[in-house]
Every structure is written in structure tokens, then in C-alpha cells.
Scaffold this active site. Structure first.
Site, PDB file in Angstrom:
ATOM      1  CD  GLU A 116      42.474  51.963  41.108  1.00 62.62           C
ATOM      2  OE1 GLU A 116      42.528  52.914  40.090  1.00 62.62           O
ATOM      3  OE2 GLU A 116      42.550  52.499  42.250  1.00 62.62           O
TER       4      GLU A 116
ATOM      5  CB  CYS B  33      43.825  51.154  32.907  1.00 60.16           C
ATOM      6  SG  CYS B  33      45.066  50.492  33.936  1.00 60.16           S
TER       7      CYS B  33
ATOM      8  CD  GLU C 105      43.436  47.702  43.179  1.00 58.96           C
ATOM      9  OE1 GLU C 105      43.333  48.090  41.976  1.00 58.96           O
ATOM     10  OE2 GLU C 105      42.867  46.341  43.449  1.00 58.96           O
TER      11      GLU C 105
HETATM   12  P1  NAP Z   1      34.275  45.638  32.096  1.00 56.36           P
HETATM   13  O1  NAP Z   1      33.467  45.325  31.070  1.00 56.36           O
HETATM   14  O2  NAP Z   1      33.972  46.906  33.110  1.00 56.36           O
HETATM   15  O3  NAP Z   1      34.435  44.437  33.230  1.00 56.36           O
HETATM   16  C1  NAP Z   1      35.206  44.217  34.153  1.00 56.36           C
HETATM   17  C2  NAP Z   1      34.745  42.969  34.934  1.00 56.36           C
HETATM   18  O4  NAP Z   1      33.375  43.279  35.639  1.00 56.36           O
HETATM   19  C3  NAP Z   1      34.520  41.910  34.023  1.00 56.36           C
HETATM   20  O5  NAP Z   1      34.750  40.632  35.101  1.00 56.36           O
HETATM   21  C4  NAP Z   1      33.027  41.682  33.985  1.00 56.36           C
HETATM   22  O6  NAP Z   1      32.392  40.515  33.665  1.00 56.36           O
HETATM   23  C5  NAP Z   1      32.588  42.529  35.285  1.00 56.36           C
HETATM   24  N1  NAP Z   1      31.200  42.806  35.187  1.00 56.36           N
HETATM   25  C6  NAP Z   1      30.543  43.314  33.817  1.00 56.36           C
HETATM   26  N2  NAP Z   1      29.228  43.820  34.390  1.00 56.36           N
HETATM   27  C7  NAP Z   1      29.191  43.347  35.658  1.00 56.36           C
HETATM   28  C8  NAP Z   1      28.236  43.641  36.622  1.00 56.36           C
HETATM   29  N3  NAP Z   1      26.644  44.152  36.066  1.00 56.36           N
HETATM   30  N4  NAP Z   1      28.299  43.413  37.800  1.00 56.36           N
HETATM   31  C9  NAP Z   1      29.608  42.915  38.336  1.00 56.36           C
HETATM   32  N5  NAP Z   1      30.484  42.378  37.470  1.00 56.36           N
HETATM   33  C10 NAP Z   1      30.323  43.117  36.095  1.00 56.36           C
HETATM   34  O7  NAP Z   1      35.794  45.877  31.758  1.00 56.36           O
HETATM   35  P2  NAP Z   1      36.633  45.277  30.779  1.00 56.36           P
HETATM   36  O8  NAP Z   1      36.384  45.735  29.488  1.00 56.36           O
HETATM   37  O9  NAP Z   1      36.956  43.643  31.112  1.00 56.36           O
HETATM   38  O10 NAP Z   1      38.382  45.987  31.047  1.00 56.36           O
HETATM   39  C11 NAP Z   1      38.611  47.198  30.305  1.00 56.36           C
HETATM   40  C12 NAP Z   1      38.542  48.454  31.351  1.00 56.36           C
HETATM   41  O11 NAP Z   1      39.349  48.022  32.185  1.00 56.36           O
HETATM   42  C13 NAP Z   1      39.183  49.709  30.640  1.00 56.36           C
HETATM   43  O12 NAP Z   1      38.210  50.731  31.004  1.00 56.36           O
HETATM   44  C14 NAP Z   1      40.356  49.698  31.424  1.00 56.36           C
HETATM   45  O13 NAP Z   1      40.741  51.052  31.401  1.00 56.36           O
HETATM   46  C15 NAP Z   1      39.832  49.290  32.789  1.00 56.36           C
HETATM   47  N6  NAP Z   1      41.160  48.743  33.319  1.00 56.36           N
HETATM   48  C16 NAP Z   1      41.458  49.607  34.647  1.00 56.36           C
HETATM   49  C17 NAP Z   1      42.556  49.275  35.497  1.00 56.36           C
HETATM   50  C18 NAP Z   1      42.851  50.190  36.618  1.00 56.36           C
HETATM   51  O14 NAP Z   1      43.837  49.657  37.325  1.00 56.36           O
HETATM   52  N7  NAP Z   1      42.460  51.339  36.581  1.00 56.36           N
HETATM   53  C19 NAP Z   1      43.356  48.074  35.136  1.00 56.36           C
HETATM   54  C20 NAP Z   1      42.957  47.397  33.796  1.00 56.36           C
HETATM   55  C21 NAP Z   1      41.650  47.664  33.287  1.00 56.36           C
HETATM   56  P3  NAP Z   1      32.515  39.985  32.026  1.00 56.36           P
HETATM   57  O15 NAP Z   1      33.891  39.582  31.793  1.00 56.36           O
HETATM   58  O16 NAP Z   1      31.622  38.937  31.908  1.00 56.36           O
HETATM   59  O17 NAP Z   1      31.865  40.974  31.323  1.00 56.36           O
END
Ligand code: NAP
Length: 483
Positions: free
Chosen positions: A251, A285, A463
Site C-alpha cells: 500500500e 495516504c 488489507e
Molecule cells: P518510506 O520512506 O517508503 O518508508 C516506508 C518503510 O520502508 C520504512 O519502514 C522504511 O524504513 C522502509 N524502507 C525504506 N527503504 C527501504 C528498502 N530499500 N528496503 C526495505 N524497506 C525500506 O515511506 P514513509 O516516508 O515512511 O511513509 C510515507 C509514505 O507512506 C507516503 O507515501 C504515504 O502515502 C504512504 N502510506 C501509504 C499508506 C497506504 O495504506 N496506502 C498508509 C500510510 C502511508 P526507514 O524508516 O528506515 O526509512
């Protein structure tokens, strides 16, 4: 393995495990407030967690549904009982206002309680074969070791809606919370550590995505990966999991449209347009960040939104009078400011907000911004900002508004404000998003029904609700010829 005294440890194979590296979890409402130090797992520790989850599979997969239900129920009861305390922790580390923090912990409790019951309902199917005398069954079996990677913006609800069904359906878990907000994930792990789970059935490995997350994604020992986060990260990890034959569910981001037709109730439309966008600091999101209004209501709506946004109290998340908390960190604040510049440069009219605010304690305070005269080709309208910024667009007719709403690479949620049943029904059918709302903000969902988007917002099975079974189990078709 020793319990570390200086910070919160990881939980691997039923033990609390020390680390050499810690992340500093700071309160975005008050940068002088250190929420805690949280251990960053090493590659070796992450590997140990994956092996522990694998070793625990036979016991947990074979556990009775009654035992699984009791354990999940216990977790749900404790979360509910501690919702005020954990809600405050959530607001301190993430910056959402206290009522939302408590609400999110309550949601996590509801999810555990829901999946406690689902553990008792892992149904299959018995169906007549096309061959006389042969019996056919469809079973739903655990996938195995599930890697769970979550973002910072819902630091307890999203882990709950992944961990609870993973365990309910008999899988074991390796969980990596966001490095920015590990506090709630740690608190949930601490509750799970006392819940009666066999050692290794649940493991917590905090740390960086590029280290801990990357290993979870690449490890052949992880049978399935469920990820919520940005579209960019999601895209980069999807092929890695798929190429090694793992199961994946994702997601990701949104840029949700809210269509407002001339016949809408103006007050309700303003509530939806503001309540679904800049509230929660725009860090949802599902936020409706593109407001698409038809001509007769457009001006009143835009002015009403700006008037409402100006009244919103931005401040410390723990102050009960605050309506919008701070931005989560400096990086996200910089992103928001960059998009405000982009919006100004591309000719959108800033009706209010977008200003850095000073409060009693240093923090990342930004006033909510409302833009008018926007078009759907503007960069700030097409890309997810993830901050308190909302754009108003004008459309000549319902058909044009629908076309603009659907003209996005993302498709998480969408909404329409109208008193016309005809347009509401048509929008529900023709919207290209995964979730559709009528006279409601596009953010705010129930936990017992499917959650998820379309297009680049999501990948794989839904989900939440009973739909979660599709990802957290593999189906098997069994044929029997009873001789
Ligand atoms: P993110 O930077 O993509 O990080 C998400 C998770 O992935 C974090 O735990 C991050 O670790 C991890 N991660 C980063 N690089 C990775 C890699 N190479 N391999 C495996 N895992 C990795 O997103 P965010 O900034 O935390 O969250 C904001 C985003 O989430 C927004 O785009 C929002 O729209 C989206 N979101 C979507 C939903 C939905 O249900 N559609 C709900 C909530 C949020 P780190 O913390 O160490 O970077």
C-alpha cells in the site's frame, strides 16, 4: 543476549537483544524532548530474527485456533486498557494530536480483537468435483514467515493491521517499524512478548530501511512481504521480492480527489475538503488533496476552505486545544516548503497558510495552505506532498470533474460531495480508485472491510477485514477419491 539499559532493544527469538547503534526518537512538537533511544538491528540480528521466525513455524502453524484467538484477544485488551498512555506516546513521537493518537491506539486494539475472532474462522470450501465420486476441497494455509515493513505516519495502526492477521492465520513475523517512529512498534512488541506466543513467532527488528528492510526484502527465508510506504520505495522492492518468488502486498501513496458538485451541501463539502486534507498535518495516504469543484460552488467552497483553515489551531500535539500538530521531521518540512514554492511558481493562488510558525518549544510547525486556480497538470497537484497543503481545481461539469479525478497515476481513494443520487452512484461506478466516499472525507476507514487502492497506489491483495486472508494464506486445492 543481555537486556540493554541505555535504550529500547530489539526482540528476537523470544529475547530482548542489545545493539551498538541507536536511533534518537525526538518529539516533533518539542525537539528538546527525547522520546527514547531505540536499537538499530544489525544485518546479523535481522538474519537471526528471520531464522527464529522460520524455526517457530511448526509450533505456531500447528497451534490451535483457540490459542491464537486467546493471544490476540489478550493483546487487544491490553492495547485498549492502555490507549491513553500509548496514545500520548504516539503523539509525542509522530506529532498527531492527542485525540488522534488515542484513536489510533484504539483502532489497533480493535484490529487485534477482530483478528482474534478471525483466527477461529479459517474456513475452506468443499465442492462437488466434475468427476463422479471425487471430493474437492480448497484449504487456506499459512504462507510462512511474513516480513512486515511499515511507515511512520500510523505507527501503531498499520503494524496492527499487518501483525494481527499474520499471526491469526498461523504465520510467524519479522517486523520492522519506521526508523523515525519506532516507539509504538516497540510498545506493541513488548505487549506481544508477554502474550503467550512461542519464542520466535514474533520478532521486532528496528532500524534503517536500507539495512534491516533490505535484508527482509531480499531474504529467501521470508516467504511474504507486506509493505506500506512511499510509491518510490515500494516500486524498488517489488521486483526484488517477486524475482525471488516471494509473495508481496503493498500500500503506497495517494493524491486523492474530492469532487464537489454545485448541488452539494456547502458546509459538509467544506468539512470534507478540510477535514480530509490538512487535518492530521496532511500526513495521511488517503488525504483528499485535490478538490475539484463545479462552477457555481467553486468560489464559495474555496473561500470557505481558506476561512476554515485559517481558524485551525496549529501547535503542540499534546495540548488539548491543538487541532493540527507539527510536521513529523525536518526532511518532511523541507519537502512541504519545496512544494509550496513549486505551487507558487506554477501560478496557483495561495489563499492562506504555508508559513513556518513559532511555538513555545522548537518544533516543525507549518500553517495549513489552501491553493486555488490550480490545474491538474501542475506538479504540486500531481505529486503526493504528504503535508498540510490542499489544491482547489475548477471543472465545467460533472463529466469533466470525473475525468480530472481519474487523471492520476495514483488511485488510493476518491470522494464526491453531492445531493444527487444519480451522480453519487455514477461516481462510485466510474471512479478508478480502490475506495470511494460520498459526502465524506476520503480519509477515515473501517477496519472490518477491505482497504486498498488501485493503479500505482497498491499492489497485491487487499488489507484489513476478511480480505486479509488472501495475502496471509496460500490456498491449496485437494482432490480425494475415497476408495
Ligand atoms: P518510506 O520512506 O517508503 O518508508 C516506508 C518503510 O520502508 C520504512 O519502514 C522504511 O524504513 C522502509 N524502507 C525504506 N527503504 C527501504 C528498502 N530499500 N528496503 C526495505 N524497506 C525500506 O515511506 P514513509 O516516508 O515512511 O511513509 C510515507 C509514505 O507512506 C507516503 O507515501 C504515504 O502515502 C504512504 N502510506 C501509504 C499508506 C497506504 O495504506 N496506502 C498508509 C500510510 C502511508 P526507514 O524508516 O528506515 O526509512
Amino acid at each position: 543476549m543481555n537486556m540493554v539499559q541505555s535504550g529500547k532493544s530489539n526482540y528476537i527469538a523470544g529475547e530482548w537483544v542489545d545493539a551498538n547503534d541507536f536511533s534518537e526518537n525526538r518529539n516533533p512538537s518539542n525537539l528538546g524532548d527525547l522520546v527514547g533511544l531505540y536499537a538499530r538491528a544489525s544485518i546479523e540480528q535481522t538474519q537471526q530474527a528471520i531464522e527464529a521466525a522460520k524455526a517457530a513455524l511448526p509450533e505456531w502453524t500447528g497451534a490451535s485456533p483457540q490459542l491464537r484467538a486467546e493471544i490476540l484477544e489478550r493483546v487487544g485488551i491490553e492495547l485498549m486498557a492502555r490507549r491513553d498512555e500509548l496514545g500520548e506516546l504516539l503523539s509525542r513521537e509522530e506529532g498527531k494530536i492527542l485525540s488522534e493518537g488515542v484513536g489510533e491506539v484504539t483502532r489497533a486494539a480493535q484490529l487485534f480483537k477482530f483478528y482474534a475472532q478471525e483466527a477461529l474462522r479459517v474456513e475452506g470450501l468443499a465442492i462437488a468435483s466434475i468427476r463422479p465420486g471425487v471430493r474437492v476441497e480448497v484449504r487456506h494455509e499459512p504462507v510462512g514467515v511474513v516480513g512486515i515493513i511499515t511507515p511512520w505516519n500510523f505507527p501503531i495502526a498499520i503494524p496492527a493491521w499487518k501483525i494481527a492477521p499474520a499471526l491469526a492465520y498461523g504465520n510467524t513475523v519479522v517486523f520492522k517499524p519506521a526508523d523515525l517512529t519506532p516507539g509504538c512498534g516497540w510498545a506493541l512488541a513488548e505487549i506481544l512478548s508477554r502474550s503467550g506466543l512461542p519464542a520466535g513467532a514474533f520478532n521486532l527488528v528496528m532500524g534503517r530501511g536500507s539495512v534491516v528492510g533490505d535484508l527482509i526484502v531480499r531474504s529467501a527465508g521470508v516467504n511474504a512481504v507486506t509493505f506500506t510506504g512511499s510509491e518510490a520505495t515500494g516500486r524498488s522492492i517489488r521486483t526484488i521480492v517477486a524475482e525471488r518468488g516471494g509473495k508481496i502486498q503493498q500500500e503506497m501513496g495517494g493524491k486523492s480527489p474530492l469532487v464537489v458538485l454545485d448541488d452539494a451541501n456547502l458546509e459538509n463539502a467544506i468539512d470534507c475538503a478540510i477535514g480530509g486534507s490538512v487535518v492530521s498535518t496532511g500526513q495521511r495516504c488517503t488525504s483528499n488533496t485535490r478538490i475539484i469543484a463545479t462552477p457555481a460552488i467553486h468560489d464559495a467552497l474555496a473561500e470557505g476552505m481558506a476561512a476554515r483553515a485559517r481558524q485551525l489551531v496549529v501547535g503542540n500535539a499534546l495540548d488539548p486545544t491543538t487541532q493540527i500538530g507539527p510536521v513529523v521531521d525536518q526532511k518532511q518540512l523541507d519537502t512541504n516548503l519545496r512544494y509550496l514554492d513549486v505551487a507558487d511558481d506554477e501560478g496557483a493562488q495561495r489563499l492562506c497558510g504555508g508559513e513556518i510558525l513559532e511555538r513555545e518549544h522548537p518544533g516543525f510547525y507549518l500553517s495549513p495552505a489552501v491553493y486555488a486556480d490550480c490545474t491538474n497538470d501542475m506538479v504540486h497537484v500531481r505529486e503526493e506532498i504528504f503535508g498540510p497543503v490542499v489544491s482547489v481545481l475548477k471543472a465545467g461539469s460533472y463529466e469533466e470533474a470525473l475525468a480530472v479525478a481519474n487523471d492520476s497515476p495514483l488511485g488510493l481513494s476518491s470522494g464526491i460531495c453531492t445531493t444527487s443520487l444519480k451522480y453519487a452512484e455514477d461516481f462510485k461506478s466510474r471512479s478508478t480508485s480502490g475506495m470511494v466516499f460520498v459526502n465524506l472525507p476520503t480519509a477515515g476507514v473501517d477496519y472490518h472491510v477491505p482497504f486498498g487502492g488501485r493503479k500505482a497506489s497498491s499492489y497485491g491483495p487487499r488489507e484489513q477485514g476478511r480480505a486479509a486472508r488472501d495475502f496471509f494464506t496460500n490456498s491449496k486445492t485437494a482432490y480425494t477419491n475415497p476408495l
